[in-house]
Design a protein around this motif. Structure first.
Motif, mmCIF file in Angstrom:
data_model
loop_
_atom_site.group_PDB
_atom_site.id
_atom_site.type_symbol
_atom_site.label_atom_id
_atom_site.label_comp_id
_atom_site.label_asym_id
_atom_site.label_seq_id
_atom_site.Cartn_x
_atom_site.Cartn_y
_atom_site.Cartn_z
ATOM 1 N N ASN A 555 -84.310 16.696 44.673
ATOM 2 C CA ASN A 555 -85.587 16.390 45.316
ATOM 3 C C ASN A 555 -85.595 15.005 45.951
ATOM 4 O OD1 ASN A 555 -85.548 15.072 42.872
ATOM 5 N ND2 ASN A 555 -87.714 15.347 42.457
ATOM 6 N N GLY A 556 -84.433 14.417 46.060
ATOM 7 C CA GLY A 556 -84.327 13.124 46.718
ATOM 8 C C GLY A 556 -84.519 11.955 45.781
ATOM 9 N N THR A 557 -84.873 12.240 44.554
ATOM 10 C CA THR A 557 -85.023 11.178 43.568
ATOM 11 C C THR A 557 -83.664 10.544 43.301
ATOM 12 O OG1 THR A 557 -86.827 12.361 42.545
ATOM 13 C CG2 THR A 557 -85.746 10.701 41.207
ATOM 14 N N VAL A 558 -83.657 9.238 43.277
ATOM 15 C CA VAL A 558 -82.410 8.537 42.978
ATOM 16 C C VAL A 558 -82.453 8.087 41.528
ATOM 17 C CG1 VAL A 558 -81.048 6.492 43.463
ATOM 18 C CG2 VAL A 558 -82.004 7.802 45.320
ATOM 19 N N TYR A 559 -81.493 8.575 40.788
ATOM 20 C CA TYR A 559 -81.407 8.270 39.365
ATOM 21 C C TYR A 559 -80.377 7.174 39.225
ATOM 22 C CZ TYR A 559 -80.802 9.447 34.383
ATOM 23 O OH TYR A 559 -80.743 9.423 33.011
ATOM 24 N N SER A 560 -80.808 6.009 38.773
ATOM 25 C CA SER A 560 -79.893 4.876 38.830
ATOM 26 C C SER A 560 -80.212 3.881 37.734
ATOM 27 C CB SER A 560 -79.995 4.223 40.206
ATOM 28 O OG SER A 560 -79.013 3.244 40.336
ATOM 29 N N ARG A 561 -79.434 2.842 37.714
ATOM 30 C CA ARG A 561 -79.630 1.757 36.748
ATOM 31 C C ARG A 561 -81.085 1.336 36.699
ATOM 32 N NH1 ARG A 561 -77.691 0.820 32.990
ATOM 33 N NH2 ARG A 561 -75.564 0.462 33.639
ATOM 34 N N VAL A 562 -81.595 1.147 35.509
ATOM 35 C CA VAL A 562 -83.017 0.827 35.385
ATOM 36 C C VAL A 562 -83.319 -0.463 36.148
ATOM 37 C CG1 VAL A 562 -82.772 -0.438 33.208
ATOM 38 C CG2 VAL A 562 -84.919 0.645 33.768
ATOM 39 N N GLY A 563 -84.405 -0.438 36.903
ATOM 40 C CA GLY A 563 -84.764 -1.564 37.748
ATOM 41 C C GLY A 563 -84.579 -1.260 39.214
ATOM 42 N N THR A 564 -83.724 -0.285 39.497
ATOM 43 C CA THR A 564 -83.522 0.087 40.895
ATOM 44 C C THR A 564 -84.835 0.512 41.531
ATOM 45 O OG1 THR A 564 -81.311 0.822 40.307
ATOM 46 C CG2 THR A 564 -82.178 1.571 42.398
ATOM 47 N N ALA A 565 -85.630 1.247 40.772
ATOM 48 C CA ALA A 565 -86.909 1.716 41.309
ATOM 49 C C ALA A 565 -87.820 0.536 41.623
ATOM 50 C CB ALA A 565 -87.578 2.653 40.305
ATOM 51 N N CYS A 566 -87.811 -0.457 40.754
ATOM 52 C CA CYS A 566 -88.646 -1.638 41.002
ATOM 53 C C CYS A 566 -88.234 -2.315 42.304
ATOM 54 C CB CYS A 566 -88.495 -2.633 39.857
ATOM 55 S SG CYS A 566 -89.171 -2.053 38.317
ATOM 56 N N VAL A 567 -86.932 -2.482 42.462
ATOM 57 C CA VAL A 567 -86.438 -3.176 43.650
ATOM 58 C C VAL A 567 -86.769 -2.361 44.898
ATOM 59 C CG1 VAL A 567 -84.367 -3.990 44.802
ATOM 60 C CG2 VAL A 567 -84.640 -4.349 42.369
ATOM 61 N N ALA A 568 -86.554 -1.053 44.809
ATOM 62 C CA ALA A 568 -86.846 -0.204 45.967
ATOM 63 C C ALA A 568 -88.335 -0.223 46.296
ATOM 64 C CB ALA A 568 -86.376 1.222 45.686
ATOM 65 N N MET A 569 -89.131 -0.249 45.261
ATOM 66 C CA MET A 569 -90.581 -0.260 45.464
ATOM 67 C C MET A 569 -91.029 -1.543 46.162
ATOM 68 S SD MET A 569 -93.434 -0.305 42.494
ATOM 69 C CE MET A 569 -92.776 -1.841 41.847
ATOM 70 N N VAL A 570 -90.522 -2.662 45.686
ATOM 71 C CA VAL A 570 -90.912 -3.938 46.300
ATOM 72 C C VAL A 570 -90.399 -3.996 47.734
ATOM 73 C CG1 VAL A 570 -90.655 -6.430 46.146
ATOM 74 C CG2 VAL A 570 -91.043 -5.104 44.085
ATOM 75 N N ALA A 571 -89.174 -3.510 47.951
ATOM 76 C CA ALA A 571 -88.640 -3.492 49.304
ATOM 77 C C ALA A 571 -89.514 -2.637 50.212
ATOM 78 C CB ALA A 571 -87.211 -2.951 49.288
ATOM 79 N N HIS A 572 -89.942 -1.519 49.681
ATOM 80 C CA HIS A 572 -90.806 -0.633 50.455
ATOM 81 C C HIS A 572 -92.122 -1.334 50.783
ATOM 82 C CE1 HIS A 572 -93.586 2.901 50.846
ATOM 83 N NE2 HIS A 572 -92.614 3.258 51.653
ATOM 84 N N ALA A 573 -92.640 -2.059 49.807
ATOM 85 C CA ALA A 573 -93.902 -2.763 50.029
ATOM 86 C C ALA A 573 -93.752 -3.842 51.095
ATOM 87 C CB ALA A 573 -94.389 -3.375 48.725
ATOM 88 N N PHE A 574 -92.565 -4.398 51.215
ATOM 89 C CA PHE A 574 -92.325 -5.449 52.213
ATOM 90 C C PHE A 574 -91.694 -4.875 53.481
ATOM 91 C CE2 PHE A 574 -92.966 -8.048 48.513
ATOM 92 C CZ PHE A 574 -93.545 -9.194 49.006
ATOM 93 N N HIS A 575 -91.648 -3.566 53.577
ATOM 94 C CA HIS A 575 -91.101 -2.870 54.743
ATOM 95 C C HIS A 575 -89.648 -3.246 55.005
ATOM 96 C CE1 HIS A 575 -95.132 -1.534 55.382
ATOM 97 N NE2 HIS A 575 -95.565 -2.790 55.349
ATOM 98 N N VAL A 576 -88.887 -3.301 53.963
ATOM 99 C CA VAL A 576 -87.453 -3.557 54.102
ATOM 100 C C VAL A 576 -86.731 -2.229 53.842
ATOM 101 C CG1 VAL A 576 -85.497 -4.848 53.181
ATOM 102 C CG2 VAL A 576 -87.741 -5.910 53.279
ATOM 103 N N PRO A 577 -85.824 -1.842 54.716
ATOM 104 C CA PRO A 577 -85.141 -0.558 54.499
ATOM 105 C C PRO A 577 -84.274 -0.567 53.240
ATOM 106 C CG PRO A 577 -84.257 -1.695 56.418
ATOM 107 C CD PRO A 577 -85.456 -2.448 55.991
#
Lengths: 672, 415
Positions: A555-577
């Motif tokens: 379903n496109g979910t990326v299962y990764s080292r804990v914290g990856t989601a946090c980093v991706a979320m913040v990047a998304h909030a700052f419009h960083v790819p």
């Protein structure tokens, strides 16, 4: 695949095999008494094999040295590993090798198909060197394997090992006097050599001394082959050298369980074929991943515990939300396991070693864990011999299953490892029933090598090539934790002379980023280091985020080292790819919405301590406090909408395309 | 005076050296310092309020410059200035009220103008309150032109001093100082007890079996949770450790000692766990006028995660953390970079750091900010000692506590 090749390349390899026939007369040894047509049927009715065949993989690297690659496969079809009872060979063996060949030739019917076998006669020497692995006695065997059935040669490997442990007289059957004498003579030598720890030395020694007796024909070429292989092996083993001593110690014991392997390898050819068909059906079912073990199910946990090799003790203060995941006391079972080292009969030492490495946390990173596991399985397969009354397909699968459950006890499998195991099991299930054991093992080993090479090494290179195109001068790239692929990308881009800065974000308790940081700074990259809490502070200046992944779910979910989601979320909030770099073999058809249903719990003690910070000691006696739990999650699930792109060996795709890749390239293609 | 000077200098040095940290302690100590400044300030017969204001401003400027990131200092300086103005105003109105009981609203305003160079609408309202007269719609409407004209009149305020009666003045001068000190004492006790006042509201916000997440450690949060626990609520708390200071460990230890079900998680697991959390309750470093929060580092990440999963993000803040400034680029300008040694072991990475020596710029930077800025849109609710407020209401709350002309404390003497 081998099977398919065999049925289609017969014509092409026939001249080759005929040429070889004149110089090698040992081919009769492999003739199976099975009627021709039945074997042919078994080959033709298998649609799956056909489909596979159109996909021709490049020859695996270590086969190239053992002769033309297609000369291996033709025979796979015609071999039955258990056709000829070894005692008879051994008795034939009495006088001389030449006498043996002639007598065997008379004794057995020679169907025309057997000619093909001749082409492979020099192959086993090259690619099949299983027993060489541990004791270094294999060179003695490899000449003998030329004249005998694969099954027998493996048995003799066992025998020699057993003779080393002093049991050979009881277990060795009738004849084989010259061989026995030979090995007897070498035993002392071998043991003394072992004491010095020079495995290769023993191997050399034995091979050189045993060769003159065995055969005179292509000695030089054989020698060269063996030498080159040994060199390759030594190189491959260089990384895991420290474990050698353990392995050798154990190898003496280990095969005793296989004792009955060759005593009465009576023909079970009839049942074998059926078994093969059934296993294919089973394989289809296996496409669905089995339900994961839920550790809140008391009865099942009890059952599993009874079977377990690693006696783990449950941590006392468990987090209520994660009762379904195992969490054991850390560090308590390691010394115990080490003690058990010499009693673990069913476990192969290589697997055991990898398991202990997982347990101790020495082996981190999806790729390296997967490669280590596959290489351990490769070792185990090389040393494997089918017990009587059993088929290789089923018994080896069971064996692999036991290895896997042992590894799971040490540390839950990553999804990539699960995929690799599925691949291996599929390969085992697809082995033609008629294939000789040695051939089967050779083919499996080369399959494993190919998997490692194509799905991990080459895939990483492809990913690096793709990802580097996304790095421009002046970029500020952020990465989290330590991903091997991302590291390769950054280093490669730096080698290409791109000017960029790297932000390494790290998190307690693993602090993997420091290792990455050290490597990057060591190569002269300009780096910024910070921790995951400060990611909002650094994100405004970042232009791209490169992250690794343990798995990408369908379903496109990326299962990764804990914290990856946090980093991706913040990047998304700052419009960083956000670019996820992940090999396609880590894709999985599972779906997951949160990080709780399926995860892995790390050692809770790791949280209470902070390396290099003695002042942080507030939670020292946390286990005594009833209300306090420490939760050390190892993975998290990043929702697909935070991800701009997934860079994989099939190209750069949006997260929605993972399901498509799984569907189009899944199954056979994804797992080769 | 020298006594006060040395006190001020000592405090300034402490602030500069970051010996005093945490908004509560700084706020309290600032208030105490200003109290002694006021008590030792000699007051002229005329225009006492202005003299006090000048003295406080001079000290306040010094303190704010010592640690501009510690916004509580500025807040308290402004609060004290506001107190002085209010007390002066109330005295003036009381005096006028005593002199002419039938004073018209126009007269009252005249008198106020005399004593207060600048007069805001808020001050008028406060004056009206202090004379126990609720501001009627009429007064408010009539006052508008006067208030608007106030800055204009301020310069000519001095000459109208003589109109006031001298007998009244002498009694007022003593009374003003006394009143101001009383009010500052009240402020200090307010700061000290703001935890309890916030914690009192805990049961209104925490229900049975609630799962609460917090990051780092905050005294206010701890009291809040414990208050709910004492009132027999049973709930669970996830504490993110709050690297690199790991104050979450301290909080967890305290909560466990009080019998709360506590789970410590890593900061990186916040996103994983937030979906199972009912509410995020955190402390703040400062609350800005726009409703944004200067918070311990990592909270922006938590707030984003909470927003993603529609989990209420509740900020507990004593009113002394309320800062009347509107932030511009607060992530950088209102931040502080801490020592890299909290993140990296110098000994281990000294070789890496040396690499840059040749090229001029170091290869390795270590960023260790102390604060995060959480924009108001991510905050669901502020709970202060006066109750719960929306982020959009913060600007209004500010006018209750600060005077509009104190906003730029530090710039004033530059003119």
């Amino acid at each position: 695949m081998n099977k398919y090749l065999s049925s289609h390349s017969i014509s092409s390899t026939l001249p080759n095999s005929l040429q070889l026939l004149c110089c090698s007369i040992q081919f009769e040894a492999v003739i199976s008494p099975l009627p021709m047509d039945s074997r042919r049927n078994s080959r033709l009715i298998d649609p799956k094999m056909r489909r596979v065949g159109f996909f021709t993989p490049p020859p695996p690297p270590d086969r190239t040295q053992s002769g033309p690659p297609d000369s291996i496969s033709p025979t796979d079809n015609w071999l039955s590993p258990v056709m000829i009872p070894p005692p008879r060979h051994a008795s034939d063996n009495l006088s001389s090798t030449l006498a043996l060949h002639s007598s065997r030739a008379v004794g057995m019917p020679v169907p025309p198909s057997a000619l093909r076998r001749s082409s492979t006669e020099n192959v086993p020497v090259g690619s099949y060197n299983p027993s060489e692995s541990l004791l270094g006695t294999s060179p003695v065997l490899s000449p003998s394997s030329n004249m005998m059935d694969g099954a027998f040669s493996e048995d003799s490997a066992n025998w020699i090992r057993r003779s080393n442990s002093g049991k050979f007289a009881s277990s060795f059957p009738t004849g084989g006097l010259d061989l026995t004498a030979d090995s007897e003579a070498k035993k002392a030598q071998g043991v003394s050599e072992k004491g010095e720890g020079t495995v290769v030395g023993v191997a050399n020694d034995l091979s050189s001394s045993s060769k003159p007796q065995k055969e005179k024909t292509s000695k030089a070429t054989r020698r060269a082959l063996q030498e080159s292989q040994r060199a390759a092996k030594a190189a491959a083993k260089g990384g895991v050298a420290p474990a050698h001593e353990q392995q050798r110690g154990k190898a003496v014991k280990q095969p005793s369980q296989k004792k009955d392997g060759f005593l009465a390898t009576s023909s079970i050819a009839a049942s074998e074929k059926k078994g093969g068909d059934r296993s294919q059906e089973k394989d289809r079912k296996k496409d669905m991943p089995p339900p994961r073990m839920q550790f809140d199910d008391k009865s099942r946990v009890e059952k599993a515990k009874r079977r377990a090799v690693v006696k783990q003790t449950e941590v006392r203060n468990r987090v209520e939300l994660f009762r379904h995941l195992p969490q054991y006391e850390h560090g308590t079972q390691l010394p115990e396991l080490e003690l058990k080292f010499f009693q673990l009969d069913p476990m192969h030492p290589a697997v055991y070693k990898v398991g202990i490495q997982y347990l101790a946390g020495d082996m981190l990173g999806g790729n390296s864990r997967c490669i280590a596991m596959l290489q351990a399985f490769q070792e185990a397969i090389k040393d494997y011999s089918t017990p009587p009354e059993k088929t290789l397909t089923r018994d080896l699968t069971a064996k692999i299953n036991s290895f896997v459950s042992f590894l799971i006890e040490c540390r839950p499998l990553s999804i990539s490892m699960g995929n690799a195991i599925r691949f291996l099991k599929a390969r085992i299930a697809k082995l033609p029933i008629t294939l000789a054991e040695s051939e089967a093992k050779t083919s499996l080993c080369s399959d494993i090598d190919r998997f490692i090479n194509e799905k991990i090494v080459v895939a990483d290179n492809v990913i690096v090539r793709h990802a580097v195109t996304k790095i421009r001068d002046g970029d500020v790239l952020l990465t989290y934790g330590s991903s091997s692929v991302v590291e390769m990308i950054l280093l490669h881009a730096h080698e290409l002379g791109k000017k960029f800065r790297v932000v390494v974000v790290d998190s307690h308790p693993k602090l993997e980023g420091q290792a990455l940081l050290r490597k990057l700074v060591g190569k002269g990259l300009s780096c910024t280091y910070t921790h995951v809490n400060a990611v909002s502070y650094v994100m405004p200046e970042v232009t791209k985020v490169f992250l690794g992944a343990a798995s990408v779910l369908s379903n496109g979910t990326v299962y990764s080292r804990v914290g990856t989601a946090c980093v991706a979320m913040v990047a998304h909030a700052f419009h960083v790819p956000v670019l996820i770099c992940c090999e396609a073999y880590k894709f999985h058809e599972r779906v997951q919405l949160d990080s709780i249903c399926s995860n892995e719990l790390g050692d809770p003690d790791a949280i209470s301590k902070v390396s290099g910070r003695v002042d942080v000691n507030y939670l020292d006696n946390w286990a005594n406090k009833e209300n306090l739990q420490l939760l050390n999650l190892l993975y998290d699930a990043t929702p697909s909408d935070y991800i701009s792109m997934i860079i994989t060996d099939y190209g750069m795709v949006p997260p929605t395309s993972v399901a498509v890749i799984l569907r189009e390239y899944g199954g056979e293609h994804l797992w080769i | 005076m020298p006594d006060v000077h040395s006190l001020v200098n000592e405090f300034t040095i402490k602030l500069k050296k970051r010996k005093i940290e945490g908004s509560k302690t700084t706020a309290k100590q600032t208030a105490e310092l200003l109290r002694s400044v006021i008590s030792q300030q000699r007051i002229p017969h005329t225009n006492q309020a202005a003299a006090l204001i000048d003295a406080v401003k001079a000290v306040g400027e010094q303190l704010i410059a010592a640690n501009p990131v510690e916004l509580a200092v500025g807040n308290i300086v402004r609060r004290v200035l506001h107190i002085i103005r209010e007390e002066d105003l109330s005295l003036a109105t009381a005096a006028i009220g005593g002199l002419s009981l039938s004073a018209a609203s126009d007269d009252e305003d005249d008198a106020e103008q005399d004593d207060h160079p600048v007069l805001s609408a808020a001050a008028v309202a406060a004056a009206a309150r202090s004379t126990l007269r609720p501001p009627s719609l009429q007064t408010l409407l009539e006052d508008v032109p006067y208030s608007a004209a106030v800055p204009h009149n301020s310069s000519s305020g001095g000459d109208s001093e003589g109109k006031s009666k001298s007998a009244d003045k002498s009694s007022r001068s003593r009374k003003l100082k006394h009143n101001v000190i009383e009010a500052v004492n009240e402020l200090i006790s307010d700061i000290a007890t703001c935890h309890e006042q916030i914690a009192e509201q805990a049961v209104e916000h925490i229900h049975q079996n609630e799962v609460i997440l917090t990051l780092g450690s905050s005294r206010t949060v701890m009291e809040f949770l414990c208050a709910a626990k004492e009132k027999k609520r049973s709930f669970r708390v996830f504490v993110a450790e709050g690297a690199p200071r790991y104050q979450g460990h301290v909080l967890a230890k305290e909560l466990v000692a009080r019998g709360l079900q506590t789970t410590v998680i890593t900061d990186s697991a916040v996103f994983a766990m937030i979906s199972r959390v009912n509410m995020v309750i955190v402390g703040a470093h400062a609350v800005m006028a726009n409703g944004g929060v200067i918070a311990p580092v990592g909270l922006n990440m938590v707030a984003l995660a909470a927003q993603r999963h529609s989990v209420p993000f509740v900020v507990l803040a004593g009113i002394h953390k309320l800062c009347p400034l509107y932030p511009h680029n607060p992530e950088v300008l209102l931040n502080e970079l801490k020592s890299p040694s909290e993140l990296l072991d110098f000994g281990e990475f000294s070789d890496c750091m040396d690499f840059g020596s040749g090229s001029g710029s170091p290869l390795l930077h270590v960023v260790n900010p102390a604060f995060d800025y959480v924009p108001p849109k991510l905050v669901s609710l502020f709970i202060t000692d006066t109750g719960g407020h929306n982020p959009s209401y913060m600007y209004r709350l500010i006018t209750d506590y600060y005077s509009a002309d104190d906003m730029v404390v530090q710039r004033r003497p530059a003119f």
